[in-house]
Write a protein that holds these residues in place. Structure first.
Motif, PDB file in Angstrom:
ATOM      1  N   SER A  65      41.737  43.662  38.854  1.00  0.00           N
ATOM      2  CA  SER A  65      42.767  42.639  39.028  1.00  0.00           C
ATOM      3  C   SER A  65      43.366  42.691  40.430  1.00  0.00           C
ATOM      4  O   SER A  65      43.797  41.669  40.979  1.00  0.00           O
ATOM      5  N   THR A  66      43.426  43.883  40.996  1.00  0.00           N
ATOM      6  CA  THR A  66      43.946  44.077  42.344  1.00  0.00           C
ATOM      7  C   THR A  66      42.914  44.853  43.148  1.00  0.00           C
ATOM      8  O   THR A  66      41.922  45.349  42.617  1.00  0.00           O
ATOM      9  N   LYS A 124      54.753  45.699  36.771  1.00  0.00           N
ATOM     10  CA  LYS A 124      53.588  46.126  37.551  1.00  0.00           C
ATOM     11  C   LYS A 124      52.306  46.004  36.731  1.00  0.00           C
ATOM     12  O   LYS A 124      51.272  45.536  37.218  1.00  0.00           O
ATOM     13  N   SER A 125      52.372  46.424  35.475  1.00  0.00           N
ATOM     14  CA  SER A 125      51.186  46.419  34.628  1.00  0.00           C
ATOM     15  C   SER A 125      50.624  45.016  34.447  1.00  0.00           C
ATOM     16  O   SER A 125      49.405  44.813  34.457  1.00  0.00           O
ATOM     17  N   LYS A 150      48.747  44.233  37.581  1.00  0.00           N
ATOM     18  CA  LYS A 150      47.604  45.120  37.804  1.00  0.00           C
ATOM     19  C   LYS A 150      46.495  44.914  36.776  1.00  0.00           C
ATOM     20  O   LYS A 150      45.365  45.358  36.988  1.00  0.00           O
ATOM     21  N   ASN A 151      46.803  44.237  35.658  1.00  0.00           N
ATOM     22  CA  ASN A 151      45.821  44.059  34.593  1.00  0.00           C
ATOM     23  C   ASN A 151      45.696  42.605  34.141  1.00  0.00           C
ATOM     24  O   ASN A 151      45.299  42.332  33.007  1.00  0.00           O
ATOM     25  N   ASP A 199      47.148  46.492  46.741  1.00  0.00           N
ATOM     26  CA  ASP A 199      47.501  47.511  45.756  1.00  0.00           C
ATOM     27  C   ASP A 199      48.956  47.276  45.383  1.00  0.00           C
ATOM     28  O   ASP A 199      49.854  47.516  46.189  1.00  0.00           O
ATOM     29  N   TYR A 200      49.218  46.793  44.176  1.00  0.00           N
ATOM     30  CA  TYR A 200      50.581  46.377  43.822  1.00  0.00           C
ATOM     31  C   TYR A 200      51.557  47.538  43.796  1.00  0.00           C
ATOM     32  O   TYR A 200      52.757  47.356  44.030  1.00  0.00           O
ATOM     33  N   ASP A 201      51.088  48.730  43.523  1.00  0.00           N
ATOM     34  CA  ASP A 201      51.982  49.887  43.558  1.00  0.00           C
ATOM     35  C   ASP A 201      52.547  50.103  44.956  1.00  0.00           C
ATOM     36  O   ASP A 201      53.651  50.621  45.115  1.00  0.00           O
TER      37      ASP A 201
END
Length: 444
Positions: free
Chosen positions: A60-61, A201-202, A205-206, A222-224
């Motif tokens: 996803s990312t 975030k999840s 990311k998904n 990278d979303y984190d």
């Protein structure tokens, strides 16, 4: 978007007229959705195709290298006047049938403006997967702004991808947009905020796994690491969010309320609030946000008298331009503007924001940039200079000029051994509590 609007909780009646209510966009069918579990823990990420360097999780990312089209921060040179930062930000950003996300990306490209888009995580989660979200103090599958559908998820992912590549920032507006005293974000503990952040975030990311759109392109970041800032729903719950966010990679918050002065750090984060700006023709000021102007013009009715629409839009535009001029000619405090992708009062506020962008963003020394670039610049400066600039009042230019003003700044105070860092953020949830309009004017 179909709108469910919630006012800020805990407003004193005396404050409503002056400030309006803090509001955020809400839609039952707004943006893409996402959530739930990603790749198995410990599993290697799949190889990325084409120019992508590395896919992350379920793809996803991805990591594609440093963000393009951004300006590196530089320290002010001796005698240099600070740039005039102007931040245009969008709460609950998502692409729907109005196509306002894509429209304002085009406006930004034309007029040298890059912006911050505060994505609502549930816009990346399909309605049929709503049970993957459990908002603090709420049952699974609850959201006051609905969830996404496959079309909006796909379109929002496209806008996010291309916006980031153009140098814009993707922040967060969190998830369910719960406001008020009954389980609203202002009642959440630090741990509850951590849960909300992790879920937001999840869902980003998904989003491919949750939507089944596995053939779509990955988001190019990278979303984190990308996610460093936020605005809370209805501007509530700032204090506990900041305490949670400082442990989860956040560097700033824009949920507070202030005058047009230079920002400060609170609890380790840059506190960059929305600001009080003039309402032309009125004896008080309100927040630099489309929703707050609307409340002062048509109340909570988002489609008031059609004969007033043009006037109301002009009033927003001219109020923002007055706020810009007094900063630009005065203390050079960053101007912070909050918006929603909405057609309130016939879309007049969208027209007003576009005209504001056209007017200010190509002027000398003006930088219309995302929050990320502002905080990078702030961190690159001598902290004493930022603190010294904070002594300038609204619209106050240094009498002796910027070169002498900064040169005459205070000497650094020796740090006491073991002295704690900055702390004690006050929760400016929704409004400046207990401050009457008259007090606001006196302080000006």
């Amino acid at each position: 978007m179909a709108v469910t609007k919630r006012a800020a909780g805990g407003l004193a009646v005396a404050v409503v007229a002056a400030l309006g209510l803090a509001g955020c966009s809400a839609s039952d069918s707004a943006g893409p959705s996402g959530g739930g579990s990603g790749a198995k823990k410990g599993a290697a990420a799949p190889e990325a195709p084409g120019s992508v360097l590395r896919l992350i999780g379920d793809g996803s990312t991805s990591y594609t290298g440093p963000q393009p089209n951004v300006r590196k921060p530089e320290k002010l040179k001796p005698g240099e006047t600070p740039p005039q930062f102007v931040i245009f930000s969008w709460d609950g950003a998502g692409e729907d049938g109005q196509k306002l996300f894509s429209h304002f990306r085009e406006v930004g490209r034309k007029h040298n403006a890059r912006m911050t888009y505060f994505l609502s995580g549930v816009y990346m989660l399909p309605e049929e997967k709503r049970s993957l979200y459990t908002g603090p103090q709420h049952a699974p599958g609850r959201s006051d702004i609905g969830f996404g559908d496959l079309g909006s998820i796909k379109e929002t992912a496209t806008q996010i991808r291309e916006a980031w590549q153009e140098g814009n920032e993707i922040g967060t507006h969190f998830n369910g947009h719960f406001c008020g005293p009954e389980g609203g974000v202002g009642t959440w503990s630090v741990d509850e905020w951590k849960s909300e952040i992790q879920q937001a975030k999840s869902f980003v990311k998904n989003w491919k796994t949750n939507s089944g759109l596995k053939q779509e392109k990955a988001l190019p970041f990278d979303y984190d690491k990308e996610l460093i800032g936020a605005r809370t729903p209805c501007l509530e719950g700032q204090k506990n969010f900041m305490l949670a966010g400082r442990t989860m990679g956040f560097r700033y918050d824009s949920s507070g309320i202030s005058k047009q002065k230079w920002p400060k750090k609170t609890d380790g984060l840059w506190d960059i609030p929305l600001q009080l700006v003039p309402i032309p023709g009125r004896a008080f000021e309100t927040l630099s946000m489309d929703y707050n102007f609307m409340v002062n013009q048509s109340g909570t009715t988002s489609q008031g008298d059609p004969f007033q629409h043009t006037y109301w839009g002009n009033q927003l535009r001219d109020g923002l331009l007055q706020g810009f001029e007094r900063a630009y000619r005065g203390n050079r405090a960053p101007l912070i503007i909050g918006n929603h992708f909405e057609s309130w009062n016939g879309g007049t506020y969208m027209r007003a924001i576009e005209e504001t962008i056209k007017t200010v963003c190509n002027q000398k020394d003006v930088r219309c940039v995302p929050f990320r670039e502002l905080v990078d610049w702030l961190d690159a400066q001598d902290p004493r200079h930022i603190e010294w600039m904070r002594t300038l009042d609204v619209g106050q230019a240094p009498k002796e000029g910027w070169a002498k003003f900064l040169a005459n700044g205070p000497a650094p105070a020796p740090a006491a051994p073991g002295a704690p860092g900055e702390s004690g953020a006050s929760d400016t949830s929704g409004t400046s509590e207990g401050v009457t309009p008259a007090e606001e004017q006196d302080e000006e």
